[in-house]
Write a protein that holds these residues in place. Structure first.
Motif, short mmCIF file in Angstrom:
data_model
loop_
_atom_site.label_atom_id
_atom_site.label_comp_id
_atom_site.label_asym_id
_atom_site.label_seq_id
_atom_site.Cartn_x
_atom_site.Cartn_y
_atom_site.Cartn_z
N UNK A 920 0.84 -1.20 0.00
CA UNK A 920 0.00 0.00 0.00
C UNK A 920 0.87 1.24 0.00
N UNK A 921 0.31 2.39 -0.35
CA UNK A 921 1.09 3.64 -0.33
C UNK A 921 1.63 3.98 1.06
N UNK A 922 1.02 3.43 2.10
CA UNK A 922 1.48 3.73 3.46
C UNK A 922 2.69 2.89 3.86
N UNK A 923 3.04 1.88 3.08
CA UNK A 923 4.10 0.97 3.48
C UNK A 923 5.48 1.57 3.23
N UNK A 924 6.48 0.99 3.88
CA UNK A 924 7.85 1.51 3.75
C UNK A 924 8.84 0.44 4.19
N UNK A 925 10.10 0.64 3.85
CA UNK A 925 11.13 -0.32 4.22
C UNK A 925 12.47 0.07 3.64
N UNK A 926 13.31 -0.94 3.40
CA UNK A 926 14.62 -0.69 2.80
C UNK A 926 15.26 -2.02 2.45
N UNK A 927 16.15 -1.99 1.49
CA UNK A 927 16.91 -3.18 1.11
C UNK A 927 18.37 -2.99 1.45
N UNK A 928 19.12 -4.10 1.47
CA UNK A 928 20.54 -4.05 1.75
C UNK A 928 21.32 -4.83 0.72
N UNK A 929 22.51 -4.34 0.38
CA UNK A 929 23.32 -4.92 -0.68
C UNK A 929 23.68 -6.39 -0.43
N UNK A 930 23.84 -6.75 0.83
CA UNK A 930 24.26 -8.12 1.14
C UNK A 930 23.14 -9.14 0.94
N UNK A 931 21.91 -8.67 0.70
CA UNK A 931 20.79 -9.58 0.52
C UNK A 931 19.74 -9.45 1.60
N UNK A 932 19.69 -8.28 2.23
CA UNK A 932 18.75 -8.06 3.33
C UNK A 932 17.59 -7.18 2.87
N UNK A 933 16.51 -7.22 3.66
CA UNK A 933 15.31 -6.47 3.28
C UNK A 933 14.38 -6.38 4.48
N UNK A 934 13.81 -5.19 4.68
CA UNK A 934 12.77 -5.00 5.70
C UNK A 934 11.59 -4.29 5.05
N UNK A 935 10.39 -4.66 5.47
CA UNK A 935 9.21 -3.99 4.92
C UNK A 935 8.12 -3.93 5.99
N UNK A 936 7.50 -2.76 6.08
CA UNK A 936 6.45 -2.51 7.05
C UNK A 936 5.18 -2.13 6.31
N UNK A 937 4.08 -2.82 6.62
CA UNK A 937 2.80 -2.57 5.96
C UNK A 937 1.74 -2.19 7.00
N UNK A 938 1.56 -0.87 7.24
CA UNK A 938 0.56 -0.45 8.24
C UNK A 938 -0.85 -0.90 7.91
N UNK A 939 -1.19 -0.98 6.63
CA UNK A 939 -2.55 -1.36 6.25
C UNK A 939 -2.92 -2.73 6.80
N UNK A 940 -2.00 -3.65 6.83
CA UNK A 940 -2.25 -5.00 7.33
C UNK A 940 -1.65 -5.22 8.72
N UNK A 941 -1.09 -4.17 9.32
CA UNK A 941 -0.41 -4.27 10.60
C UNK A 941 0.63 -5.39 10.55
N UNK A 942 1.40 -5.39 9.49
CA UNK A 942 2.32 -6.48 9.19
C UNK A 942 3.71 -5.95 8.86
N UNK A 943 4.72 -6.73 9.19
CA UNK A 943 6.08 -6.43 8.75
C UNK A 943 6.78 -7.74 8.44
N UNK A 944 7.81 -7.65 7.63
CA UNK A 944 8.63 -8.84 7.43
C UNK A 944 10.09 -8.47 7.30
N UNK A 945 10.91 -9.42 7.69
CA UNK A 945 12.38 -9.29 7.64
C UNK A 945 12.91 -10.41 6.77
N UNK A 946 13.80 -10.07 5.86
CA UNK A 946 14.44 -11.09 5.03
C UNK A 946 15.95 -10.84 5.10
N UNK A 947 16.67 -11.76 5.72
CA UNK A 947 18.12 -11.64 5.83
C UNK A 947 18.79 -12.78 5.08
N UNK A 948 19.74 -12.43 4.24
CA UNK A 948 20.51 -13.45 3.53
C UNK A 948 21.91 -12.91 3.28
N UNK A 949 22.80 -13.77 2.85
CA UNK A 949 24.15 -13.35 2.46
C UNK A 949 24.33 -13.70 0.99
#
Length: 985
Positions: A920-949
């Protein structure tokens, strides 16, 4: 999408439509036609439900089949085994029977009471601690009923309607809902209704009430010497009311009750005054009456099997169950019938009732239970979720001095957790309680058991004195009664009672508390009634502040701990660790989708391993690791392993600190760099606004290969003077690799290169790291505190996010840190425990754009704070107004920027480019060069974390981006939410 009825509505529908007279809705024509063709011998067979097997022993298949062929038995009673094996045997036996048989089993707390690998609901005593929730009990009954029918079982010998008011009761105890008759009735009734609505015959037991005995009727005949008035007011009360409300089966206890039948050594099972006069006539019960097991000594001690069986039928029982001498029982009944001791009319009446019950069960259209997907069907996640929720509702807090629990101050409370009574396997093997607790804060763990030497016990006690809080978990598998614990276990427990700095978690029968003096003086006392892994995990979540407590004692232990006692404890707004069903998501859908996308990356070698987490509605509902730290590694990734977060550092450090500075009036996004960093007031960057810098459209250069500017092909070392050395010294103190050390002043050169780099205001959006090198200095000046100390003391430690750190080699062993790239150009080694980013390396591993490491679990706490509008653990870190400003689009659509202030957001023109396509337009996050990612979705009251190398062994591996693994992982969560139709709690 189809939605289920709310549970309250479902229960009201059940109550409104419930038939008061049992078995009136079955196919009466079928029952009559079967009755009409039965021979006398076949009618006798209908009365018998012998034992099918002994616990976990092989079936005597030929004997069972002969009982079906030769004696036409009406059914079997089953004991512990494996579900597939039992159901297969049931099908085989049913195929031999001319009249479909009823199959019965003792499944008081679900199929797991007898069948392995099935859902475990809590014990009745545990459920007795729940402040009444009819919906939960009804749903539990419905689920158990459905599971039974799926496995080919038609009768559950439950609910236990005994009012247990004798702490020394050796046979009922934890099988009863407690000592209060109203609580026992309400819970039994809702449980009964659920089972019967699922098409199951229930058998309230042990009539007329087995709660106040101190003899086990399996071993002898208990005597209850109460008056009829007392029996009416207590023991009989639940049974009377259940009969009034549609109960369709009753099991008779083996008890001697002189007030009801004065015959010496006369078990109630064999008593006509109790079974016929009281139950059938006075109470008006019209359902099936079952004996308790006819092989129990309460009846078998005083009468031979055949004699006891005949007497039980004469007393008024319909079905004789659990015995192994079918020929003897059959012949005894036939002889009694031929002699006129049992009348033909009485036999016919019992058989008609049994056949009506079989018609009600739908056995007129009998089909064998399918064996395909049996295990899956018996282990529905929704059932496991309900069992967990009921377990949570039972947790009872009896002491909580000054709000000891949950732990309020995660930052300053030094905590130890000692397990007393479990095998002492050392800190490398923490209990389920200790493991879950570590999700909230660092804990030193100990384990002791009855074999631990006395000297070691003393040494541990001395060590525990140095902690602010000691969590003493007392474990017991001995559940039967107040006297259940053996003396060695009590002695061990008493070693650790009375500690002035201790809170106690009691995993066992609450009656045992009476044998542990001083518990009434403890700082905190929590009772969970059982020591299952689920109970331990929930208790840890209570201690950590993820859940509250609302249970009450279902029994009186002593004057200090009475029936109904239980303090209400509120959660602290920290993570709960739950099943997806608890937030309305089908775990089968979620697990399949997320496993599929992560495994796709593993198979494609987009990364050697990953650690992922999903949270919704404040609960972690998916936390899993995949693969290995490296492709060559022999060990697997663990949940406690730390990953290099790369550019996720930006929104986890710099952006976080600047938002706090804004709340404190020390920073504004519309400030210029010259205002914020006066050292550069004369540079070409002085007039750049921070909002433009943080949205990457100020004209800054994308990056500078700082280490390459230090190269000198003419020097022997290959480096310019005063840059690097192969030996560490005061002049070269900063280790950028095992054998490469940076000059102590080189960071000045790095900042000079940034200051002198060109600015191109018209270049538009260009993602740049350069400003983030400055924020640590800026924040240190504004706060007077070192950058890393500020982050840890202001944010991470109060949240319990203690693995978030720079330079993790200083705090953790290498085997807990996931390697990144093999750097063949600059550092010429495998990068492990040092930041992957070369520029951050030159800053000593500490920068505002890279260098942060951590686990998925701890990182998620920070982003849950963002999702909560700036609050986590009942503590505000960022104002909601500031957070909204920074996570929104600061510019109109025409600017064509997908950035918030510091945060990445969905591209408004190309969905799926920077985040999941459904974001949704309200969501936000960031990615990382090593293979990481965070995302926050207020519409669904949800977040996820993805960590990799994904950069292992080389950054040239771009498959994670080509396959869109990280954003597709998020998209799978949105799909699972859309596709789920699960009633939450």
């Amino acid at each position: 999408m189809k939605r289920l009825l709310p549970l309250g509505t479902a229960l009201l529908v059940s109550l409104a439509s419930y038939a008061q007279k049992p078995f009136t809705t079955g196919n009466q024509r079928w029952a009559d036609s079967v009755f009409a063709r039965l021979t006398v011998d076949e009618k006798i067979g209908q009365l018998m439900m012998p034992r099918a097997n002994f616990t976990n022993q092989p079936y005597d298949q030929e004997k069972l089949k002969s009982w079906v062929r030769d004696y036409k038995v009406g059914g079997f009673v089953w004991f512990a085994n494996q579900p597939y094996r039992q159901t297969s045997m049931i099908n085989d036996l049913q195929a031999l029977s001319t009249v479909p048989m009823m199959m019965g089993e003792d499944l008081e707390w679900g199929l797991t009471m007898r069948l392995d690998s099935t859902v475990r609901y809590p014990y009745a005593l545990t459920l007795g601690a729940i402040r009444m929730n009819d919906d939960w009990f009804y749903r539990m009954g419905k689920q158990i009923g459905e599971q039974c029918r799926r496995a080919g079982i038609h009768i559950n010998y439950a609910p236990v309607a005994d009012v247990n008011n004798n702490p020394n009761n050796p046979v009922i105890g934890f099988r009863s809902f407690g000592e209060n008759r109203e609580e026992v009735l309400r819970k039994s009734q809702a449980y009964m209704r659920g089972m019967q609505d699922a098409g199951l015959i229930t058998t309230a037991k042990h009539f007329p009430g087995h709660g106040d005995t101190d003899v086990d009727s399996h071993a002898d005949l208990p005597i209850i010497n109460h008056t009829r008035a007392r029996l009416d007011s207590l023991e009989l009360y639940p049974f009377k009311r259940l009969i009034e409300r549609g109960l369709n089966g009753v099991m008779i206890a083996h008890l001697s009750i002189p007030a009801l039948d004065p015959t010496p050594n006369q078990a109630s099972t064999l008593s006509k005054p109790i079974v016929t006069d009281l139950l059938r006539k006075e109470l008006g019960f019209e359902g099936l009456i079952f004996t308790d097991a006819m092989e129990m000594q309460g009846v078998a001690k005083h009468y031979p099997p055949g004699v006891a069986g005949v007497k039980a039928l004469l007393a008024g029982n319909d079905v004789l169950e659990t015995f192994t001498d079918v020929p003897v029982m059959f012949q005894a009944i036939k002889k009694a019938l031929q002699s006129g001791e049992i009348s033909q009319a009485d036999l016919d009446d019992k058989v008609r009732r049994i056949l009506r019950a079989k018609a009600w069960l739908g056995l007129d259209k009998y089909q064998p239970a399918p064996l395909a997907r049996l295990s899956e069907d018996l282990n529905q996640p929704r059932a496991e979720a309900l069992a967990r929720k009921m377990a949570e509702g039972s947790i009872t807090v009896l002491r909580n001095e000054a709000g000891t629990l949950p732990i309020k101050d995660l930052m300053h409370t030094k905590v130890a957790a000692i397990s007393v009574g479990t095998p002492a396997q050392g800190p490398a093997n923490p209990t389920a309680f200790q493991s879950m607790l570590m999700n909230y804060l660092p804990v030193d763990t100990f384990r002791v058991d009855t074999k631990t030497p006395e000297a070691q016990l003393t040494a541990i006690k001395e060590k525990l004195a140095g902690y602010d809080l000691v969590l003493v978990s007392l474990h017991s598998p001995f559940m039967r009664s107040a006297n259940a614990w053996p003396e060695p276990n009590l002695k061990l427990a008493k070693n650790f009672t009375g500690l002035s700095n201790a809170a106690y978690l009691f995993f066992g029968n609450p009656y045992v508390l009476n044998q542990l003096p001083g518990m009434e003086q403890s700082k905190a006392l929590v009772v969970t009634y059982q020591e299952t892994a689920v109970m331990q995990e929930l208790a840890a979540q209570l201690v950590g502040g993820g859940i509250g407590a609302n249970g009450q004692l279902p029994v009186t232990v002593n004057p200090n701990f009475k029936f109904g006692d239980g303090l209400r404890v509120q959660p602290m707004g920290r993570f709960q660790y739950a099943m997806p069903e608890m937030v309305g998501i089908d775990s089968r859908i979620l697990n399949a989708k997320l496993d599929s996308i992560v495994n796709q990356g593993l198979m494609a070698k987009a990364y050697p391993g990953a650690s992922v987490l999903v949270a919704k509605d404040g609960a972690v509902i998916f936390k899993k690791v995949y693969g290995k730290p490296t492709y060559e590694s022999s060990q697997l990734v663990r949940e406690g392993d730390l990953y290099d977060l790369a550019s996720v550092t930006k929104v986890s450090t710099s952006v976080l600190a600047l938002m706090r500075m804004q709340d404190e009036g020390k920073f504004r996004p519309d400030m210029t760099l010259g205002e914020l960093f006066p050292k550069w007031k004369n540079s070409n960057k002085a007039n750049l606004k921070l909002i433009d810098i943080l949205t990457h459209q100020a004209g800054l250069k994308a990056w500078i290969p700082f280490w390459q500017t230090a190269l000198d092909s003419t020097s022997e070392s290959g480096w310019k003077p005063r840059t690097f050395s192969t030996e560490q010294s005061r002049r070269y103190p900063i280790a950028v690799a095992d054998h490469l050390f940076l000059h102590r002043r080189y960071r000045r050169e790095l900042l000079r290169q940034i200051e002198e780099s060109p600015v191109k205001p018209k270049q538009g959006y260009v993602y740049s790291d350069l400003s983030y090198y400055l924020y640590p200095q800026i924040v240190e000046k504004l706060t007077g505190e070192k950058w890393e100390d500020y982050l840890k003391n202001t944010f991470y430690r109060p949240m319990g996010a203690t693995t978030l750190t720079y330079n993790p080699r200083e705090h953790y062993p290498l085997d807990r840190i996931i390697p990144t790239e093999y750097d063949s150009l600059f550092r010429k080694e495998l990068i492990q425990g040092r930041v992957h980013d070369e520029g951050a390396t030159l800053m000593g591993g500490i920068s505002g754009h890279a260098g942060l490491f951590g686990t998925a679990n701890d990182l998620a706490k920070l982003y849950q704070m963002y999702l909560n509008g700036g609050v986590y653990g009942n503590q505000r870190f960022i104002s909601e107004k500031t957070l909204h400003q920074w996570t929104s689009y600061p510019f109109p659509v025409e600017v064509n920027s997908r950035r918030g202030i510091g945060f990445d957001k969905p591209d408004r023109n190309r969905p799926g480019l920077s985040g999941p396509p459904s974001a949704s337009p309200a969501s936000f996050g960031h990615s990382g060069f090593t293979g990481t990612f965070v995302w926050v979705e207020p519409k669904e009251k949800m977040l996820y974390i993805f960590l990799s190398n994904r950069v292992y062994p080389t950054r040239n591996n771009s498959k994670i981006g080509q396959l869109n693994i990280r954003t597709q992982f998020g998209e799978m969560i949105y799909e699972a939410i859309r596709q789920s139709a699960v009633v939450g709690f």
